[in-house]
Write an enzyme that holds these catalytic residues in place. Structure first.
Site, mmCIF file in Angstrom:
data_model
loop_
_atom_site.group_PDB
_atom_site.id
_atom_site.type_symbol
_atom_site.label_atom_id
_atom_site.label_comp_id
_atom_site.label_asym_id
_atom_site.label_seq_id
_atom_site.Cartn_x
_atom_site.Cartn_y
_atom_site.Cartn_z
ATOM 1 N N LYS A 86 -28.088 -49.546 -42.529
ATOM 2 C CA LYS A 86 -28.648 -48.168 -42.808
ATOM 3 C C LYS A 86 -29.453 -47.737 -41.373
ATOM 4 O O LYS A 86 -29.985 -48.620 -40.741
ATOM 5 C CB LYS A 86 -29.573 -48.246 -43.970
ATOM 6 C CG LYS A 86 -30.304 -47.129 -44.163
ATOM 7 C CD LYS A 86 -31.264 -47.302 -45.525
ATOM 8 C CE LYS A 86 -32.207 -46.307 -45.807
ATOM 9 N NZ LYS A 86 -32.749 -46.554 -47.325
ATOM 10 N N SER A 130 -32.244 -43.718 -50.810
ATOM 11 C CA SER A 130 -31.821 -43.019 -49.896
ATOM 12 C C SER A 130 -30.791 -43.694 -48.852
ATOM 13 O O SER A 130 -30.112 -43.016 -48.018
ATOM 14 C CB SER A 130 -33.328 -43.250 -48.856
ATOM 15 O OG SER A 130 -33.666 -44.302 -48.828
ATOM 16 N N SER A 176 -34.301 -47.003 -53.571
ATOM 17 C CA SER A 176 -33.188 -46.437 -52.438
ATOM 18 C C SER A 176 -32.081 -47.511 -52.368
ATOM 19 O O SER A 176 -31.115 -47.424 -51.640
ATOM 20 C CB SER A 176 -33.927 -46.288 -51.195
ATOM 21 O OG SER A 176 -34.634 -45.265 -51.315
#
Lengths: 59, 478
Positions: free
Chosen positions: B80, B157, B181
């Site tokens: 990420k 997310s 997330s």
């Protein structure tokens, strides 16, 4: 708890140094009201004896 | 499509060590896959193809030289884009950090490298990790691989992580989880992810959203792979004072497939009772599978869960605002509209509100601890809804209108407040073919039991072996 109005929000934003347009203030107002109300409702958990979950660790 | 892109991390690591496959071949297959499908999928923000091939060649040389191999030797992973990577752009999914190139790796990035992993690049995400839909106005929202026709959200997310793993662009990825997330995109993308206990994995070098709620963890296609990846990154880190000195167990050893007698608490009030009937049906079937495997299914409740929204906002909003305060004053226009608005909220909550949230979370934690004193794990749906079409802010669930954003985080954020380990594993599909996730929550630092239950369930069902509709095509239709 008294709800914030748009004038108070505008003043608080200015104090915080945030340059918020009028439409931004209008969109934020219900969010701020909801968050403040939800935070106040946490008292229903009976927090008198509870310390916050933040710690300063010496070691 | 090469079979290598669908191979588990565990199997890839085994085959690399046995010289059955070359790390170069494995990396090439994944980079080709990225090249073929990511133009429209938008899972990656940066592909480090040259660096990946250099790492892969070094990994191959080490294998051929008979050197000691790490547990992830030659296994392709992606990160990420909020993990600092030395010499590689780290944007946080934002315009503000569009050109930021860190001069040091995050601790977990260094640990993955030490374990032998080959890093393919940086993954898309909700801007600064502040949103459970996984949207991004600057780089485009990743396409959920489970619907070839409609652009649906991946959940956030860690949306790029979910899409990339589900589509075979990497064998595993790092996500981060402040309110769900890791688990939400794992659920919506049909993969497995675990948010470890707070303090189990270092946050050093990770762009923060909320220091006291952020968790770092793996997203993979199986629980066994999550165990492998978690073992590589977990443990005390002097760069992160919140990490625990507790030793890291050998998670793989816990995956016996045997859950006989494991006490599973089903969270019905607040959780299953407000889950859409399609997802609830999948969870009920999962409970039957767990019972069939010998688990003892019992009822459980967390009455304080209804306070999670208030407590989470009271803690998260001021912490996020504190980190972004200077940029909100000077670079306000560079934020996407939704994140700018959420970040600004923190300016209007008082110190007393913040501390009320921090006091409430101990009460919530105490209730989760009490439930887990008599039960080994708690289970519920990961989300009450499946992946929604992009741009939909409300969805009808059994005749009731549910706001998508609040719905997505309803069952997950309580365990960020409490800090307990929580995983999401695929447990079926809606009639429209969208994945449903089962959330499994365990005692503090008992990720092993969470993963054991998840692994046993996966061995019995095989939901994770199903490939998304997009998997066989070059790219989603425009």
């Amino acid at each position: 708890m008294t709800d914030l109005d748009i004038d108070t929000l505008r003043t608080l934003a200015r104090v915080a140094g945030l340059d918020l347009a009028e439409d931004e203030l209008e969109r934020l107002l219900p969010l701020v009201r909801f968050a403040r109300r939800a935070a106040a409702e946490l008292d229903e958990l009976g927090l008198d004896e509870s310390e916050p979950a933040v710690h300063f660790r010496m070691l | 499509v090469s079979d290598l892109v669908w191979m588990s991390m565990t199997e890839l690591a085994r085959r690399v060590a046995a010289k059955e496959v070359s790390p170069v071949e494995v990396a090439r297959a994944h980079l080709d896959r990225i090249e073929a499908v990511d133009g429209r999928l938008r899972a990656f923000l940066t592909v480090t193809d040259e660096a990946a091939m250099t790492q892969a060649r070094a990994a191959e040389a080490r294998v051929m030289a008979g050197g000691t191999l790490g547990p992830l030797h030659g296994v392709p992973v992606a990160l990420k884009d909020l993990y600092a990577t030395k010499g590689v752009k780290t944007t946080g999914g934002s315009r503000i950090l569009a050109d930021w190139v860190p001069d040091a790796d995050a601790t977990v990035v260094a640990r993955l490298a030490d374990a032998g992993a080959v890093c393919l690049g940086k993954l898309n995400m909700h801007e600064f990790a502040y949103g459970p839909e996984g949207l991004n106005p600057h780089y485009g929202a990743p396409w959920n691989p489970w619907d070839a026709r409609t652009h649906r959200i991946c959940g956030g997310s860690s949306s790029g992580s979910g899409a990339a793993v589900a589509m075979g662009l990497c064998a595993g990825a790092l996500g981060s989880d402040t309110g769900g997330s890791i688990r939400i995109p794992a659920s919506l993308c049909g993969i497995t992810g675990i948010k470890p206990t707070y303090g189990r994995v270092s946050r050093a070098g990770v762009l923060p959203l909320s220091w006291s709620l952020d968790h770092v963890g793996p997203m993979c296609r199986t629980a066994a792979d999550c165990a492998l990846m978690l073992g590589a990154i977990a443990g005390y880190d002097p760069r992160d004072p919140s990490t625990s000195v507790l030793p890291v167990p050998e998670y793989g050893a816990a995956l016996t497939g045997d859950i006989t007698g494991v006490k599973v608490g089903v969270l019905r009030p607040f959780f299953l009772e407000s889950t859409g009937s399609e997802s609830r049906h999948a969870v009920e079937q999962a409970l039957a599978v767990l019972a069939g495997l010998g688990a003892s299914i019992q009822e459980a409740r967390l009455d304080s869960a209804r306070f999670a929204a208030g407590a989470s906002t009271a803690v998260l909003a001021p912490e996020a605002y504190a980190y972004h305060e200077a940029w909100l004053r000077t670079r306000r226009a560079e934020y996407g509209a939704d994140v700018r608005e959420r970040l600004s909220l923190g300016a209007f909550l008082s110190a007393a509100d913040y501390l009320r949230g921090q006091r409430a979370r101990l009460r919530i934690k105490a209730e989760v601890d009490a439930a887990l004193a008599r039960l080994d794990v708690l289970v519920c749906a990961t989300t009450p809804i499946a992946a929604t079409p992009l741009g939909e802010s409300e969805v009808s669930v059994d005749g009731e209108t549910v706001p998508v954003r609040q719905g997505l985080i309803r069952f997950t954020r309580v365990f960020n407040l409490a800090g307990h380990p929580a995983a999401s594993v695929p447990c079926g599909f809606t009639p429209a073919g969208l994945p449903v996730g089962l959330q499994i929550v365990g005692r503090p630092f008992d990720e092993a039991t969470v993963l054991r239950v998840a692994d046993a369930y996966q061995r019995a069902t095989g939901w994770g072996a199903r490939r998304p509709p997009l998997a066989g095509v070059g790219a989603p239709a425009a």
